[in-house]
Design a protein around this motif. Structure first.
Motif, PDB file in Angstrom:
ATOM      1  N   VAL A  40      -6.316  40.893  -2.041  1.00 42.57           N
ATOM      2  CA  VAL A  40      -6.756  39.887  -2.999  1.00 42.57           C
ATOM      3  C   VAL A  40      -6.705  40.546  -4.365  1.00 42.57           C
ATOM      4  N   ASN A  41      -6.020  39.922  -5.310  1.00 45.93           N
ATOM      5  CA  ASN A  41      -5.872  40.475  -6.654  1.00 45.93           C
ATOM      6  C   ASN A  41      -6.270  39.438  -7.690  1.00 45.93           C
ATOM      7  N   VAL A  42      -6.984  39.887  -8.704  1.00 38.61           N
ATOM      8  CA  VAL A  42      -7.354  39.009  -9.806  1.00 38.61           C
ATOM      9  C   VAL A  42      -6.177  38.939 -10.768  1.00 38.61           C
ATOM     10  N   LEU A  43      -5.902  37.749 -11.295  1.00 40.70           N
ATOM     11  CA  LEU A  43      -4.741  37.535 -12.153  1.00 40.70           C
ATOM     12  C   LEU A  43      -5.169  37.403 -13.618  1.00 40.70           C
ATOM     13  N   ILE A  44      -5.785  38.447 -14.155  1.00 45.47           N
ATOM     14  CA  ILE A  44      -6.126  38.497 -15.570  1.00 45.47           C
ATOM     15  C   ILE A  44      -5.657  39.836 -16.124  1.00 45.47           C
ATOM     16  N   GLU A  45      -5.551  39.902 -17.436  1.00 40.94           N
ATOM     17  CA  GLU A  45      -5.044  41.099 -18.097  1.00 40.94           C
ATOM     18  C   GLU A  45      -5.961  42.305 -17.856  1.00 40.94           C
ATOM     19  N   GLU A  46      -5.359  43.485 -17.744  1.00 43.74           N
ATOM     20  CA  GLU A  46      -6.127  44.717 -17.535  1.00 43.74           C
ATOM     21  C   GLU A  46      -7.095  44.956 -18.691  1.00 43.74           C
ATOM     22  N   GLY A  47      -6.691  44.616 -19.920  1.00 45.20           N
ATOM     23  CA  GLY A  47      -7.575  44.777 -21.079  1.00 45.20           C
ATOM     24  C   GLY A  47      -8.827  43.933 -20.958  1.00 45.20           C
ATOM     25  N   GLU A  48      -8.684  42.720 -20.423  1.00 42.68           N
ATOM     26  CA  GLU A  48      -9.845  41.851 -20.213  1.00 42.68           C
ATOM     27  C   GLU A  48     -10.774  42.444 -19.158  1.00 42.68           C
ATOM     28  N   LEU A  49     -10.198  42.996 -18.080  1.00 44.35           N
ATOM     29  CA  LEU A  49     -11.026  43.642 -17.055  1.00 44.35           C
ATOM     30  C   LEU A  49     -11.803  44.823 -17.642  1.00 44.35           C
ATOM     31  N   GLU A  50     -11.131  45.631 -18.461  1.00 43.17           N
ATOM     32  CA  GLU A  50     -11.801  46.776 -19.091  1.00 43.17           C
ATOM     33  C   GLU A  50     -12.924  46.319 -19.997  1.00 43.17           C
ATOM     34  N   SER A  51     -12.688  45.253 -20.758  1.00 42.83           N
ATOM     35  CA  SER A  51     -13.719  44.714 -21.642  1.00 42.83           C
ATOM     36  C   SER A  51     -14.927  44.250 -20.835  1.00 42.83           C
ATOM     37  N   ARG A  52     -14.679  43.557 -19.747  1.00 41.94           N
ATOM     38  CA  ARG A  52     -15.776  43.094 -18.887  1.00 41.94           C
ATOM     39  C   ARG A  52     -16.534  44.277 -18.294  1.00 41.94           C
ATOM     40  N   ARG A  53     -15.785  45.299 -17.857  1.00 45.62           N
ATOM     41  CA  ARG A  53     -16.412  46.479 -17.260  1.00 45.62           C
ATOM     42  C   ARG A  53     -17.298  47.191 -18.286  1.00 45.62           C
ATOM     43  N   THR A  54     -16.812  47.277 -19.524  1.00 43.71           N
ATOM     44  CA  THR A  54     -17.545  47.948 -20.589  1.00 43.71           C
ATOM     45  C   THR A  54     -18.833  47.217 -20.951  1.00 43.71           C
ATOM     46  N   HIS A  55     -18.792  45.891 -20.950  1.00 43.70           N
ATOM     47  CA  HIS A  55     -19.934  45.099 -21.398  1.00 43.70           C
ATOM     48  C   HIS A  55     -20.813  44.578 -20.258  1.00 43.70           C
ATOM     49  N   ALA A  56     -20.489  44.941 -19.052  1.00 48.19           N
ATOM     50  CA  ALA A  56     -21.238  44.425 -17.896  1.00 48.19           C
ATOM     51  C   ALA A  56     -22.559  45.164 -17.715  1.00 48.19           C
ATOM     52  N   ALA A  57     -23.531  44.438 -17.239  1.00 49.08           N
ATOM     53  CA  ALA A  57     -24.826  45.017 -16.874  1.00 49.08           C
ATOM     54  C   ALA A  57     -25.025  44.732 -15.390  1.00 49.08           C
ATOM     55  N   PHE A  58     -24.992  45.784 -14.596  1.00 44.45           N
ATOM     56  CA  PHE A  58     -25.111  45.619 -13.151  1.00 44.45           C
ATOM     57  C   PHE A  58     -26.557  45.848 -12.737  1.00 44.45           C
ATOM     58  N   ALA A  59     -27.150  44.831 -12.176  1.00 40.89           N
ATOM     59  CA  ALA A  59     -28.538  44.935 -11.725  1.00 40.89           C
ATOM     60  C   ALA A  59     -28.703  44.179 -10.414  1.00 40.89           C
ATOM     61  N   THR A  60     -29.480  44.742  -9.541  1.00 42.89           N
ATOM     62  CA  THR A  60     -29.773  44.084  -8.271  1.00 42.89           C
ATOM     63  C   THR A  60     -31.038  43.251  -8.442  1.00 42.89           C
ATOM     64  N   PRO A  61     -30.968  41.969  -8.148  1.00 51.01           N
ATOM     65  CA  PRO A  61     -32.173  41.143  -8.270  1.00 51.01           C
ATOM     66  C   PRO A  61     -33.218  41.573  -7.240  1.00 51.01           C
ATOM     67  N   PRO A  62     -34.479  41.274  -7.485  1.00 52.89           N
ATOM     68  CA  PRO A  62     -35.521  41.631  -6.517  1.00 52.89           C
ATOM     69  C   PRO A  62     -35.258  40.996  -5.155  1.00 52.89           C
ATOM     70  N   ALA A  63     -35.636  41.696  -4.110  1.00 58.11           N
ATOM     71  CA  ALA A  63     -35.469  41.177  -2.752  1.00 58.11           C
ATOM     72  C   ALA A  63     -36.314  39.920  -2.575  1.00 58.11           C
ATOM     73  N   GLN A  64     -35.763  38.951  -1.876  1.00 53.53           N
ATOM     74  CA  GLN A  64     -36.462  37.698  -1.621  1.00 53.53           C
ATOM     75  C   GLN A  64     -37.247  37.732  -0.311  1.00 53.53           C
ATOM     76  N   THR A  65     -36.870  38.659   0.583  1.00 49.08           N
ATOM     77  CA  THR A  65     -37.574  38.790   1.852  1.00 49.08           C
ATOM     78  C   THR A  65     -37.618  40.270   2.228  1.00 49.08           C
ATOM     79  N   PRO A  66     -38.546  40.656   3.104  1.00 43.64           N
ATOM     80  CA  PRO A  66     -38.551  42.049   3.583  1.00 43.64           C
ATOM     81  C   PRO A  66     -37.253  42.414   4.298  1.00 43.64           C
ATOM     82  N   TRP A  67     -36.648  41.447   4.991  1.00 44.44           N
ATOM     83  CA  TRP A  67     -35.400  41.718   5.707  1.00 44.44           C
ATOM     84  C   TRP A  67     -34.273  42.039   4.734  1.00 44.44           C
ATOM     85  N   GLN A  68     -34.236  41.339   3.618  1.00 49.43           N
ATOM     86  CA  GLN A  68     -33.228  41.607   2.605  1.00 49.43           C
ATOM     87  C   GLN A  68     -33.413  43.010   2.028  1.00 49.43           C
TER      88      GLN A  68
END
Length: 76
Positions: free
Chosen positions: A32-60
């Motif tokens: 599976v490949n995304v069909l957008i420019e590599e520069g756009e991917l780099e921009s998204r990677r640079t400006h992205a904030a990766f955070a895991t939301p709080p767990a909704q259940t103990p099992w999660q």
């Protein structure tokens, strides 16, 4: 876009996708490949904030603590 997959939470490729992005799925090549420019991917990677939301259940929370990424087998 809210993407709650484990891969997205650690900054994997899924975290960079946005609603409306075009992708190419090749079942024969099993890819599976995304069909957008590599520069756009780099921009998204640079400006992205990766955070895991709080767990909704103990099992999660247990799942998050014990299951690895798919690239390593997704195993306990």
């Amino acid at each position: 876009i809210l993407n709650m997959s484990p891969e997205a939470a650690v900054g994997g490729g899924l975290a960079l996708l946005r609603t409306g992005d075009r992708i190419r799925v090749d079942l024969n090549a099993r890819s599976v490949n995304v069909l957008i420019e590599e520069g756009e991917l780099e921009s998204r990677r640079t400006h992205a904030a990766f955070a895991t939301p709080p767990a909704q259940t103990p099992w999660q929370e247990l799942y998050r603590q014990t299951v690895g990424q798919l690239s390593t087998g997704g195993c306990l």
